[in-house]
Scaffold this active site. Structure first.
Site, PDB file in Angstrom:
ATOM      1  N   LYS A  39       0.829  -1.196   0.000  1.00 23.27           N
ATOM      2  CA  LYS A  39       0.000   0.000   0.000  1.00 23.27           C
ATOM      3  C   LYS A  39       0.869   1.255   0.000  1.00 23.27           C
ATOM      4  CE  LYS A  39      -3.287  -2.255   3.124  1.00 23.27           C
ATOM      5  NZ  LYS A  39      -3.759  -2.230   4.522  1.00 23.27           N
ATOM      6  N   GLY A  40       2.090   1.121   0.499  1.00 25.59           N
ATOM      7  CA  GLY A  40       2.919   2.289   0.811  1.00 25.59           C
ATOM      8  C   GLY A  40       3.183   3.243  -0.335  1.00 25.59           C
ATOM      9  N   GLU A  95       8.040   2.249  -5.889  1.00 18.97           N
ATOM     10  CA  GLU A  95       8.147   1.780  -4.501  1.00 18.97           C
ATOM     11  C   GLU A  95       8.208   2.968  -3.552  1.00 18.97           C
ATOM     12  OE1 GLU A  95       7.642  -0.154  -2.335  1.00 18.97           O
ATOM     13  OE2 GLU A  95       8.582  -2.106  -2.488  1.00 18.97           O
ATOM     14  N   ASP A  96       7.803   2.730  -2.327  1.00 19.15           N
ATOM     15  CA  ASP A  96       7.915   3.764  -1.311  1.00 19.15           C
ATOM     16  C   ASP A  96       9.330   3.807  -0.737  1.00 19.15           C
ATOM     17  OD1 ASP A  96       7.620   1.255  -0.141  1.00 19.15           O
ATOM     18  OD2 ASP A  96       6.010   1.828   1.224  1.00 19.15           O
ATOM     19  N   ASP A  99      14.628  -1.158   1.459  1.00 20.78           N
ATOM     20  CA  ASP A  99      15.294  -1.330   2.741  1.00 20.78           C
ATOM     21  C   ASP A  99      16.308  -2.469   2.592  1.00 20.78           C
ATOM     22  OD1 ASP A  99      15.785  -1.236   5.471  1.00 20.78           O
ATOM     23  OD2 ASP A  99      13.988  -2.340   6.022  1.00 20.78           O
ATOM     24  N   LYS A 127      17.232   3.080   1.727  1.00 18.59           N
ATOM     25  CA  LYS A 127      18.034   2.892   2.949  1.00 18.59           C
ATOM     26  C   LYS A 127      19.176   1.944   2.603  1.00 18.59           C
ATOM     27  CE  LYS A 127      14.500   2.334   6.369  1.00 18.59           C
ATOM     28  NZ  LYS A 127      14.017   1.510   7.483  1.00 18.59           N
ATOM     29  N   PHE A 148      13.550   4.106  11.089  1.00 15.94           N
ATOM     30  CA  PHE A 148      12.235   3.609  10.703  1.00 15.94           C
ATOM     31  C   PHE A 148      11.353   4.830  10.468  1.00 15.94           C
ATOM     32  CE2 PHE A 148       8.017   1.876  10.866  1.00 15.94           C
ATOM     33  CZ  PHE A 148       8.186   0.734  10.090  1.00 15.94           C
ATOM     34  N   VAL A 149      10.895   4.976   9.231  1.00 13.67           N
ATOM     35  CA  VAL A 149      10.160   6.182   8.871  1.00 13.67           C
ATOM     36  C   VAL A 149       8.685   5.905   8.576  1.00 13.67           C
ATOM     37  CG1 VAL A 149      12.119   7.538   8.038  1.00 13.67           C
ATOM     38  CG2 VAL A 149      11.019   5.920   6.484  1.00 13.67           C
ATOM     39  N   ASP A 155       3.864   3.244   6.772  1.00 18.51           N
ATOM     40  CA  ASP A 155       3.107   3.028   7.997  1.00 18.51           C
ATOM     41  C   ASP A 155       3.951   2.453   9.126  1.00 18.51           C
ATOM     42  OD1 ASP A 155       3.313   0.412   6.606  1.00 18.51           O
ATOM     43  OD2 ASP A 155       2.131  -0.289   8.311  1.00 18.51           O
ATOM     44  N   ARG A 161       0.101   6.630   7.519  1.00 16.11           N
ATOM     45  CA  ARG A 161       0.312   6.723   6.071  1.00 16.11           C
ATOM     46  C   ARG A 161      -0.083   8.090   5.536  1.00 16.11           C
ATOM     47  NH1 ARG A 161       1.315   1.557   4.050  1.00 16.11           N
ATOM     48  NH2 ARG A 161       0.272  -0.156   5.087  1.00 16.11           N
TER      49      ARG A 161
END
Ligand code: IMP
Ligand code: MG
Length: 173
Positions: A39-40, A95-96, A99, A127, A148-149, A155, A161
Site C-alpha cells: 500500500k505504501g 516503490e515507497d 530497505d 536505505k 524507521f520512517v 506506515d 500513512r
C-alpha cells in the site's frame, strides 16, 4: 511515541517534480506502465504520475515482506496480482522505500518472466545501509540513514500513512 520530521512536504514535492522531469526525458515518445506496489507507494505513485507528460497507465500489486513487526521475512508473497498483462510494456515499478532489497529483488524476476519491453524502478526512499539483496534502482528520491520512517504512504502498524511528510518514529517515549 513521537514523530520527528525528516523530509518536509515541500522537499518531497520538489524532488518528485525533478524525478518526473528526468522520466519525461527518458521515456520521450514512449508510454509508461506504472506498477504501484501497495500500500505504501500510492501517495508517491499518484503525485509522480501527475507530473508525467507521456501516456501513463497504472496497475497495482500487493506483495508482503513485512508483517506487523519491523523484521523482514526474507521472501515475498504476492497478495494481490496485477490486473493487466505487462507483455511488451515499458514498466516503471514505483516503490515507497527500499530497505533490505528483498521485496524488489524477489519481485523483479517474476515480472521479467512476463516479458515486459523494459522494467525500471523508482523509489521515493532508499536505505542503502540495510541492503541484503542487490537492486538496481533507476530513480531514487532520497537516500536516508537507518531510521524507521512513516508518512507519505509509509506506515507503522498501518498508521501514519496519511502524514504529508516523512517522519522518524521514536518509540522510546
Ligand atoms: P525490503 O524488502 O526490505 O526492501 O522492504 C521493502 C518494504 O518494507 C517497503 O516497501 C516498506 O513497505 C517496508 N519498509 C521498509 N522500511 C520501512 C520503514 O522505515 N518504514 C515503513 N515501512 C518500511
Ligand atoms: Mg512497500
Amino acid at each position: 511515541m513521537t514523530i520527528k520530521v525528516l523530509i518536509s512536504k515541500r522537499k518531497i514535492k520538489r524532488r518528485i517534480k525533478q524525478i518526473a522531469k528526468i522520466i519525461n526525458r527518458d521515456y520521450k515518445e514512449k508510454s509508461l506502465h506504472i506498477i504501484c506496489i501497495l500500500k505504501g507507494s500510492i501517495f508517491y505513485a499518484c503525485d509522480l504520475a501527475r507530473y508525467i507528460k507521456v501516456d501513463v497507465t497504472i496497475d497495482f500489486m500487493k506483495v508482503s515482506s513485512y508483517g506487523s513487526s519491523t523484521v523482514s521475512k526474507g521472501s515475498i508473497d504476492i497478495e494481490q496480482d496485477l490486473s493487466e498483462t505487462i507483455e511488451g510494456k515499458d514498466v516503471l515499478i514505483v516503490e515507497d522505500i527500499i530497505d533490505t532489497g528483498i521485496t524488489l529483488s524477489s519481485l523483479i524476476p517474476i515480472l521479467k518472466d512476463r516479458n515486459p519491453s523494459s522494467i525500471r524502478i523508482t523509489t521515493l526512499l532508499d536505505k542503502p545501509s540495510r541492503r541484503q539483496a542487490e537492486v538496481n534502482v533507476d530513480y531514487v528520491g532520497f537516500k536516508i540513514d537507518d531510521y524507521f520512517v512513516v508518512g507519505y504512504g509509509l506506515d507503522y502498524n498501518q498508521k501514519y500513512r496519511n502524514l504529508p511528510y516523512i517522519g522518524v518514529v521514536n518509540t522510546s517515549d
